[in-house]
Scaffold this motif. Structure first.
Motif, PDB file in Angstrom:
ATOM      1  N   UNK A  20       0.830  -1.204   0.000  1.00 11.27           N
ATOM      2  CA  UNK A  20       0.000   0.000   0.000  1.00 11.27           C
ATOM      3  C   UNK A  20       0.868   1.258   0.000  1.00 11.27           C
ATOM      4  N   UNK A  21       1.924   1.248   0.794  1.00 15.20           N
ATOM      5  CA  UNK A  21       2.826   2.401   0.853  1.00 15.20           C
ATOM      6  C   UNK A  21       3.517   2.594  -0.497  1.00 15.20           C
ATOM      7  N   UNK A  22       4.007   1.515  -1.093  1.00 19.01           N
ATOM      8  CA  UNK A  22       4.652   1.617  -2.405  1.00 19.01           C
ATOM      9  C   UNK A  22       3.702   2.207  -3.437  1.00 19.01           C
ATOM     10  N   UNK A  23       2.483   1.688  -3.478  1.00 20.11           N
ATOM     11  CA  UNK A  23       1.499   2.189  -4.434  1.00 20.11           C
ATOM     12  C   UNK A  23       1.132   3.638  -4.183  1.00 20.11           C
ATOM     13  N   UNK A  24       1.023   4.011  -2.924  1.00 18.58           N
ATOM     14  CA  UNK A  24       0.681   5.381  -2.564  1.00 18.58           C
ATOM     15  C   UNK A  24       1.776   6.337  -3.021  1.00 18.58           C
ATOM     16  N   UNK A  25       3.036   5.968  -2.782  1.00 17.60           N
ATOM     17  CA  UNK A  25       4.166   6.814  -3.189  1.00 17.60           C
ATOM     18  C   UNK A  25       4.240   6.902  -4.712  1.00 17.60           C
ATOM     19  N   UNK A  74       2.837  15.182  -6.935  1.00 15.80           N
ATOM     20  CA  UNK A  74       2.675  15.631  -5.550  1.00 15.80           C
ATOM     21  C   UNK A  74       3.920  15.276  -4.733  1.00 15.80           C
ATOM     22  N   UNK A  75       4.213  16.062  -3.700  1.00 15.48           N
ATOM     23  CA  UNK A  75       5.373  15.748  -2.858  1.00 15.48           C
ATOM     24  C   UNK A  75       5.122  14.497  -2.015  1.00 15.48           C
ATOM     25  N   UNK A  76       6.181  13.771  -1.769  1.00 19.72           N
ATOM     26  CA  UNK A  76       6.100  12.580  -0.917  1.00 19.72           C
ATOM     27  C   UNK A  76       6.482  12.988   0.501  1.00 19.72           C
TER      28      UNK A  76
END
Length: 81
Positions: free
Chosen positions: A46-51, A59-61
């Motif tokens: 989920x984190x990988x996909x979100x980033x 958008x900034x990470x």
């Protein structure tokens, strides 16, 4: 070279079983898993996909500068009369 990110995740037992995972530094990034281990794997995905979504949309990470640690301890206490 790939960039590495580190984020604090919160795992909460779900009412219907399993775990719900949230990532406080990434509002809207959440997942779940039927087991603790599955929830951890799903959290990473989920984190990988979100980033990746943030990168693709320009958008900034968010970078989490502090990584708080939460640990739940089970403590055995002698019976009191």
């Amino acid at each position: 070279m790939d960039k590495r990110y580190a984020y604090t995740i919160e795992l909460h037992p779900a009412e219907e079983g399993g775990y719900v995972v949230t990532v406080p530094a990434l509002p809207g990034c959440h997942t779940q898993g039927d087991t603790y281990d599955e929830a951890l794997v799903n959290a990473e995905e989920a984190i990988q996909g979100f980033i990746e979504f943030l990168h693709k949309t320009g958008r900034p990470v968010p970078v989490e500068s502090e990584h708080p640690s939460k640990l739940r301890l089970g403590v055995k206490v002698a019976q009191f009369a």
